[in-house]
Design an enzyme around this catalytic site. Structure first.
Site, PDB file in Angstrom:
ATOM      1  N   THR A  43       0.836  -1.205   0.000  1.00 60.04           N
ATOM      2  CA  THR A  43       0.000   0.000   0.000  1.00 60.04           C
ATOM      3  C   THR A  43       0.871   1.256   0.000  1.00 60.04           C
ATOM      4  OG1 THR A  43      -1.699  -1.185   1.219  1.00 60.04           O
ATOM      5  CG2 THR A  43      -1.823   1.206   1.280  1.00 60.04           C
ATOM      6  N   HIS A  46       1.962   1.856  -3.430  1.00 61.63           N
ATOM      7  CA  HIS A  46       0.881   2.474  -4.225  1.00 61.63           C
ATOM      8  C   HIS A  46       0.837   3.979  -3.966  1.00 61.63           C
ATOM      9  CE1 HIS A  46      -0.882  -1.106  -5.861  1.00 61.63           C
ATOM     10  NE2 HIS A  46      -1.077  -1.659  -4.677  1.00 61.63           N
TER      11      HIS A  46
HETATM   12 ZN    ZN Z   1       0.080  -3.021   5.080  1.00 56.07          ZN
END
Ligand code: ZN
Ligand code: ZN
Length: 345
Positions: A43, A46
């Site tokens: 994440t 990202h």
């Molecule tokens: Zn995580």
């Protein structure tokens, strides 16, 4: 007010910066921790890349980071179940506790979930202030590098324990960090056999160190044929951790009738042309898995570390000071890492 360095998204563009921020102040219902280790998640990459999801959700400036551990240095008004000196790790989902789903005991599905390091400031900083509930006490038997990854490990615990494990055969599709954790958890809990699929040789080597029985590289081998040969009746459970449509198909095909297919990997697009009639006629259980059960998964994880000897140190392939976050992101982009842990000491 003292100022400290933190890793933040400051502009709506790719990249992250190390900036000066005010040291966060404890508020009612929260605790302040001295962050010791933090682990970099997909994440975070990202967010670094500023993809469609992160650019639509994050409002800079934002201190990022949602997987971290440290020692409580201050507690806010009204906090009775945490103490100064407690060693804790972050649960990244801040849940409201009052919505319909929270009241049903389904906090992992809370309608008002906010995520640390995404919707509110996170823990890629020497100090973090988080709701007391989200600071999960962690046993001293857990190495700090591993303690920092528990939010991610919890995803694997939740997925593996969504059905029976002992004596069962598993197919784990995708050996990113969570797939690797799942291999070790299945083996620790007495799974009879763990098969996995993965294309990266680097990750295949890591999985072998964690005790996987057989890894199939679909780029070099016929995964369907190998699974048919090894498990003609199908595995008891498939844990789909890749977000690859072909892996889902493989799971539906090679899970035995009445088995389960637990889905954690996110698909980048909608899926079409899946053989859903096969799911029906085989009586498969298709389960979506999200987050960690609040707080059952954390209790199960504690048990795995303290009573079952779960060892995940092999997944930590890199440790570096937080000032080298740029290098960490570049290594992750190349896929040549298990987990990268940053130090804030
Ligand atoms: Zn995580
Ligand atoms: Zn809620």
């Amino acid at each position: 007010m003292p100022r400290v360095k933190a890793i933040a998204k400051v502009r709506p563009a790719p990249g992250v910066d190390i900036i000066d921020v005010e040291e966060p102040q404890v508020r009612p219902g929260t605790v302040k921790l001295r962050v010791e280790r933090a682990s970099v998640c997909g994440t975070d990459l990202h967010i670094y890349n500023w993809d469609a999801w992160s650019s639509g959700r994050i409002k800079p400036p934002r201190v990022i980071g949602h997987e971290f551990c440290g020692t409580i240095t201050e507690i806010g008004d009204g906090v009775t179940d945490r103490r100064v000196g407690d060693f804790v790790a972050s649960e990244s989902h801040i849940v409201c506790g009052t919505c319909r789903l929270c009241r049903l005991g389904l906090g992992h599905l809370c309608e008002n979930t906010q995520i640390l390091g995404v919707d509110v400031d996170g823990g890629f900083a020497p100090y973090a202030v988080i709701p007391a509930m989200n600071a999960r006490p962690t046993s001293s038997v857990v190495p700090r590098t591993v303690a920092s990854m528990q939010d991610a490990i919890g995803n694997a615990v939740h997925t593996v324990l969504a059905g029976p494990v002992e004596g069962q055969t598993f197919l784990i599709t995708g050996l990113g960090p969570i797939g690797l954790f799942a291999v070790a958890i299945c083996k620790t809990l007495g799974a009879r056999k763990v098969y996995a699929t993965e294309v990266s040789e680097y990750r295949i080597e890591l999985a072998k160190r964690l005790g996987v029985d057989t890894v199939i590289n679909p780029l070099q081998e016929d995964a369907h044929k190998m699974l048919s040969d090894c498990e003609p009746g199908g595995v008891d459970a498939t844990l789909e951790m890749s977000g690859h449509p072909g892996s889902l198909e493989l799971g539906i095909e090679h899970t035995r009738p009445g088995g389960r297919v637990s889905l954690l990997g996110l698909y980048s697009d909608r899926l079409r042309f899946m053989d859903m009639n096969k799911v029906i006629f085989k009586g498969l259980e298709l389960q979506g898995i999200v987050g960690r059960k609040i707080w059952q998964t954390w209790d199960q994880m504690d048990e795995l570390f303290t009573k079952r000897g779960l060892d995940l140190t092999a997944v930590v392939t890199h440790e570096m000071p937080f000032t080298e976050v740029e290098q960490a992101m570049q290594i992750l982009k190349k896929g040549e890492a298990g987990k990268i842990v940053l130090s804030f000491e």
